[in-house]
Design a protein around this motif. Structure first.
Motif, mmCIF file in Angstrom:
data_model
loop_
_atom_site.group_PDB
_atom_site.id
_atom_site.type_symbol
_atom_site.label_atom_id
_atom_site.label_comp_id
_atom_site.label_asym_id
_atom_site.label_seq_id
_atom_site.Cartn_x
_atom_site.Cartn_y
_atom_site.Cartn_z
ATOM 1 N N ASP A 211 0.833 -1.203 0.000
ATOM 2 C CA ASP A 211 0.000 0.000 0.000
ATOM 3 C C ASP A 211 0.866 1.250 0.000
ATOM 4 O OD1 ASP A 211 -2.821 1.216 0.457
ATOM 5 O OD2 ASP A 211 -1.589 2.116 2.041
ATOM 6 N N ILE A 212 1.982 1.225 0.744
ATOM 7 C CA ILE A 212 2.900 2.375 0.758
ATOM 8 C C ILE A 212 3.468 2.619 -0.633
ATOM 9 C CG2 ILE A 212 5.106 3.210 1.664
ATOM 10 C CD1 ILE A 212 4.447 1.660 4.267
ATOM 11 N N VAL A 213 3.901 1.523 -1.305
ATOM 12 C CA VAL A 213 4.518 1.658 -2.627
ATOM 13 C C VAL A 213 3.484 2.133 -3.643
ATOM 14 C CG1 VAL A 213 5.676 0.423 -4.497
ATOM 15 C CG2 VAL A 213 6.255 -0.084 -2.106
ATOM 16 N N ARG A 214 2.281 1.520 -3.633
ATOM 17 C CA ARG A 214 1.240 1.884 -4.596
ATOM 18 C C ARG A 214 0.773 3.337 -4.376
ATOM 19 N NH1 ARG A 214 -1.736 -2.183 -7.252
ATOM 20 N NH2 ARG A 214 -0.941 -4.295 -6.914
ATOM 21 N N THR A 215 0.618 3.742 -3.112
ATOM 22 C CA THR A 215 0.193 5.121 -2.831
ATOM 23 C C THR A 215 1.227 6.118 -3.347
ATOM 24 O OG1 THR A 215 -0.988 4.391 -0.858
ATOM 25 C CG2 THR A 215 -0.474 6.721 -0.994
ATOM 26 N N TYR A 216 2.502 5.798 -3.144
ATOM 27 C CA TYR A 216 3.561 6.693 -3.626
ATOM 28 C C TYR A 216 3.515 6.815 -5.149
ATOM 29 C CZ TYR A 216 8.149 7.975 -5.385
ATOM 30 O OH TYR A 216 9.156 8.549 -6.100
ATOM 31 N N LEU A 217 3.378 5.672 -5.841
ATOM 32 C CA LEU A 217 3.368 5.698 -7.311
ATOM 33 C C LEU A 217 2.164 6.474 -7.843
ATOM 34 C CD1 LEU A 217 4.440 2.004 -8.043
ATOM 35 C CD2 LEU A 217 5.843 4.058 -8.257
ATOM 36 N N GLU A 218 1.011 6.303 -7.189
ATOM 37 C CA GLU A 218 -0.192 7.006 -7.651
ATOM 38 C C GLU A 218 -0.047 8.512 -7.493
ATOM 39 O OE1 GLU A 218 -4.782 7.041 -6.221
ATOM 40 O OE2 GLU A 218 -4.011 5.153 -7.077
ATOM 41 N N LYS A 219 0.527 8.962 -6.347
ATOM 42 C CA LYS A 219 0.696 10.395 -6.122
ATOM 43 C C LYS A 219 1.823 10.956 -6.971
ATOM 44 C CE LYS A 219 -1.091 10.660 -1.409
ATOM 45 N NZ LYS A 219 -0.804 11.061 -0.016
ATOM 46 N N SER A 249 14.677 2.677 -14.448
ATOM 47 C CA SER A 249 15.396 1.553 -15.039
ATOM 48 C C SER A 249 14.505 0.319 -15.070
ATOM 49 C CB SER A 249 16.661 1.249 -14.223
ATOM 50 O OG SER A 249 16.322 0.822 -12.922
ATOM 51 N N LYS A 250 14.822 -0.556 -16.066
ATOM 52 C CA LYS A 250 14.075 -1.808 -16.172
ATOM 53 C C LYS A 250 14.284 -2.693 -14.935
ATOM 54 C CE LYS A 250 14.109 -1.953 -21.247
ATOM 55 N NZ LYS A 250 14.486 -2.731 -22.459
ATOM 56 N N GLU A 251 15.464 -2.619 -14.342
ATOM 57 C CA GLU A 251 15.752 -3.412 -13.138
ATOM 58 C C GLU A 251 14.835 -2.999 -11.974
ATOM 59 O OE1 GLU A 251 17.434 -6.293 -10.789
ATOM 60 O OE2 GLU A 251 17.655 -5.955 -12.950
ATOM 61 N N THR A 252 14.598 -1.682 -11.869
ATOM 62 C CA THR A 252 13.716 -1.192 -10.801
ATOM 63 C C THR A 252 12.298 -1.689 -11.015
ATOM 64 O OG1 THR A 252 15.054 0.796 -10.490
ATOM 65 C CG2 THR A 252 12.786 0.871 -9.678
ATOM 66 N N ILE A 253 11.841 -1.666 -12.307
ATOM 67 C CA ILE A 253 10.489 -2.140 -12.600
ATOM 68 C C ILE A 253 10.395 -3.639 -12.342
ATOM 69 C CG2 ILE A 253 8.758 -2.398 -14.431
ATOM 70 C CD1 ILE A 253 9.853 0.174 -15.681
ATOM 71 N N LYS A 254 11.458 -4.379 -12.672
ATOM 72 C CA LYS A 254 11.476 -5.825 -12.420
ATOM 73 C C LYS A 254 11.401 -6.125 -10.919
ATOM 74 C CE LYS A 254 14.308 -9.933 -13.168
ATOM 75 N NZ LYS A 254 15.612 -10.450 -13.684
ATOM 76 N N GLN A 255 12.151 -5.376 -10.141
ATOM 77 C CA GLN A 255 12.131 -5.578 -8.696
ATOM 78 C C GLN A 255 10.748 -5.246 -8.111
ATOM 79 O OE1 GLN A 255 15.304 -3.118 -7.274
ATOM 80 N NE2 GLN A 255 16.901 -4.667 -7.660
ATOM 81 N N LEU A 256 10.115 -4.189 -8.629
ATOM 82 C CA LEU A 256 8.783 -3.824 -8.168
ATOM 83 C C LEU A 256 7.800 -4.954 -8.430
ATOM 84 C CD1 LEU A 256 6.647 -1.818 -7.139
ATOM 85 C CD2 LEU A 256 6.511 -0.905 -9.472
ATOM 86 N N LYS A 257 7.901 -5.564 -9.644
ATOM 87 C CA LYS A 257 7.007 -6.663 -9.990
ATOM 88 C C LYS A 257 7.212 -7.844 -9.038
ATOM 89 C CE LYS A 257 5.610 -9.568 -13.909
ATOM 90 N NZ LYS A 257 5.830 -9.897 -15.336
ATOM 91 N N GLU A 258 8.457 -8.150 -8.709
ATOM 92 C CA GLU A 258 8.736 -9.273 -7.811
ATOM 93 C C GLU A 258 8.157 -9.031 -6.403
ATOM 94 O OE1 GLU A 258 12.920 -9.697 -7.864
ATOM 95 O OE2 GLU A 258 13.004 -10.645 -9.862
ATOM 96 N N VAL A 259 8.292 -7.795 -5.918
ATOM 97 C CA VAL A 259 7.768 -7.478 -4.573
ATOM 98 C C VAL A 259 6.249 -7.588 -4.556
ATOM 99 C CG1 VAL A 259 7.495 -5.648 -2.850
ATOM 100 C CG2 VAL A 259 9.718 -6.041 -3.916
ATOM 101 N N ILE A 288 13.063 1.101 -4.532
ATOM 102 C CA ILE A 288 12.154 1.490 -5.616
ATOM 103 C C ILE A 288 11.692 2.930 -5.412
ATOM 104 C CG2 ILE A 288 9.864 1.061 -6.601
ATOM 105 C CD1 ILE A 288 10.337 -1.922 -5.964
ATOM 106 N N LEU A 289 11.363 3.253 -4.149
ATOM 107 C CA LEU A 289 10.922 4.616 -3.859
ATOM 108 C C LEU A 289 12.008 5.637 -4.189
ATOM 109 C CD1 LEU A 289 9.123 4.025 -0.421
ATOM 110 C CD2 LEU A 289 8.078 4.161 -2.691
ATOM 111 N N LYS A 290 13.230 5.319 -3.819
ATOM 112 C CA LYS A 290 14.333 6.265 -4.027
ATOM 113 C C LYS A 290 14.705 6.369 -5.499
ATOM 114 C CE LYS A 290 16.321 5.608 0.581
ATOM 115 N NZ LYS A 290 17.495 5.139 1.363
ATOM 116 N N ASN A 291 14.610 5.237 -6.230
ATOM 117 C CA ASN A 291 15.010 5.248 -7.647
ATOM 118 C C ASN A 291 14.019 5.999 -8.521
ATOM 119 O OD1 ASN A 291 17.319 3.773 -7.094
ATOM 120 N ND2 ASN A 291 16.319 1.786 -7.481
#
Length: 530
Positions: A211-219, A249-259, A288-291
């Motif tokens: 929820d923290i990650v999704r809320t950050y991405l939405e805002k 980066s694609k690596e960041t998106i890949k890590q987000l998907k795994e989490v 992910i948040l920092k990247n």
């Protein structure tokens, strides 16, 4: 000769029988004028197991009992005195009075009392003019009706002062801007402090983490991250990253998907990852948040107006010292209004009687109460009725003590203290000792008040055929207000046998004649039921 011997033996036996009757009755006078008093005295030549009568008066009920005095114990006899009077002239016969000694009944002689009127010579009596009614001195209660005018005036004055001196506290608003990244990092810190992993709440932990990650991405990116599935969110981020050149980066998106997939497995497939995997996902989420901060920096100008959360904080202006004084003044006036209201409604005498301890002089002037307390009964006269106290018998003494009742009034550190206690045993005690019982009571009271007894004096006292002891002593206590030592006198009546104990305790300030008079009146009024 034989007839004379028989007559002498009969006469001796009659005299001996007459001498065996140990009861006599006497008065200081048998002729009085209307309203005068007679002192009636019943004497019993015995000190054990004696029950005096409730005085039987004349059949016409013209003779009245003013006071029944306590029993006096003399060397080999007991004396009971009554004060009588009559307000009707005539001759009245007091019948025989019954006295019980042991299990035997004895009767006194009857008495004839002559009551005469007071002769008034109206011819020689000097006449005086009628005096005017003497006004009694005014008291606070006489002005009670004025207080009902004073109360609303004071209330209105207090309200006016409040509105005059009240100063509205100015509120200053200050906008504090919190960026989505800072908000997300703060929520991550709070998640760690909840210690959900230590409580084995893994599902709750992953729900809050995603929820923290999704809320950050939405805002931050203006995408529907909270309502999207994992696959939909990843596709949206890829499209948005390519179209807006965010540089994620694609690596960041890949890590987000795994989490997100790990969280889905925990929430919906009841997966239970090990602690190392959970901590790794937590670290990846923070990375992910920092990247993705580059997106915030690129579109900082647009996001300040549209996506930044505004938190309005109210700040109170400092209170000035004169405002504090005004508040204290209002509190003081309100307190005065309340005090005056209570005095006006209930009256000064009532309030004083409820809140302030009475002096010994006031006790002597007011009505006294004669009541019986405990079982076996202890009848005693006191300036106030004693209040029953709840006493719980310790578990280790319940096999010995059947019941205990305690009634008291006042405080051991006040002007007067009165206590009446009755204790009944389950079984008769063997080898009962007065000395042991008295020492135990003295030690208990000494520990309770924190004082040592001096000038200890003990005497034998018999009350209605019940043998006991009267103990007097002195002690000192420090007055917490004046820091001075107050001296007290201690009097204990202790009556006991193998079945029960009855004790009457009275303490008073030493050196106060009125307090001593109160104490003596209480002690002398004690009457035990055999």
């Amino acid at each position: 000769m034989k007839k004379k011997l028989v007559y002498i033996l009969f006469l001796i036996g009659f005299i001996g029988l007459a001498q065996e009757i140990p009861v006599s009755i006497a008065t200081d006078t048998t002729a009085i004028k209307i309203g005068e008093q007679i002192q009636l005295k019943i004497t019993v030549n015995e000190t054990n197991n004696v029950i005096f009568p409730k005085l039987q008066l004349d059949s016409l009920r013209k003779v009245e009992v003013i006071e029944s005095l306590p029993v006096d114990t003399l060397k080999n006899r007991l004396e009971k005195k009554y004060l009588l009077t009559s307000f009707d002239s005539g001759q009245y016969v007091l019948p025989k009075q019954q006295v019980i000694i042991g299990n035997k009944k004895f009767f006194t002689d009857s008495l004839l009392i002559n009551v005469t009127t007071v002769k008034v010579d109206t011819l020689k009596q000097k006449m005086f003019p009628i005096k005017s009614i003497k006004k009694e001195p005014k008291t606070l209660d006489d002005y009670k009706y004025l207080l009902w005018w004073l109360i609303p005036i004071l209330v209105i004055l207090a309200i006016v002062l409040y509105y005059i001196f009240r100063k509205k506290e100015k509120k200053e608003t200050q906008k504090i801007y919190v960026t989505p990244i800072n908000e997300a990092l703060q929520r991550l810190k709070e998640l760690d402090e909840k210690q959900l992993l230590e409580q084995n709440k893994i599902k709750v932990y992953y729900s809050e983490l995603t929820d923290i990650v999704r809320t950050y991405l939405e805002k931050d990116m203006n995408i529907p991250a909270l309502e999207s599935t994992t696959n939909e969110l990843i596709e949206t981020i890829n499209d948005f990253n390519e179209s807006s050149n965010l540089g994620i980066s694609k690596e960041t998106i890949k890590q987000l998907k795994e989490v997100l997939q790990s969280a889905d497995l925990v929430k919906f497939a009841k997966s239970k990852p090990v602690i190392d995997e959970i901590k790794r996902d937590r670290t990846i989420a923070e990375n992910i948040l920092k990247n993705t901060q580059n997106a915030v920096q690129i579109k900082q100008d647009e996001l300040v107006d549209d996506n930044v959360q505004e938190i309005i904080v109210s700040q109170k202006s400092p209170i000035k010292s004169n405002n504090i004084f005004k508040k204290y003044l209002i509190v003081f006036i309100t307190t005065i209004v309340l005090i005056v209201s209570v005095l006006g409604y209930f009256g000064y005498k009532y309030v004083k009687g409820k809140s302030i301890e009475k002096t010994a002089s006031e006790m002597l002037e007011e009505k006294w109460y004669t009541s019986s307390y405990g079982s076996p009964e202890v009848t005693i006269e006191t300036p106030k009725k004693l209040q029953k106290q709840t006493i719980e018998i310790p578990e280790n003494l319940k096999s010995i003590i059947q019941s205990q009742t305690t009634y008291n009034y006042g405080s051991l550190t006040g002007n007067i203290y009165i206590e009446v206690t009755s204790i009944n045993f389950v079984n008769e005690l063997e080898n009962f000792s007065y000395d042991t019982g008295i020492q135990a009571i003295l030690q208990q009271i000494s520990q309770k008040i924190g004082a040592k007894f001096t000038g200890l004096h003990e005497e034998i006292r018999v009350n209605n055929g019940v043998e006991g002891r009267i103990i007097t002593a002195n002690y000192e206590l420090e007055n917490k207000i004046t820091q001075q030592q107050n001296k007290y006198k201690f009097t204990l009546l202790f009556f006991a046998n193998t079945k029960n104990i009855r004790q009457i305790l009275v303490t008073q300030l030493n050196g106060d004649d009125k307090a001593l008079e109160v104490s003596n009146r209480i002690i002398n009024s004690v009457s035990l039921k055999p």
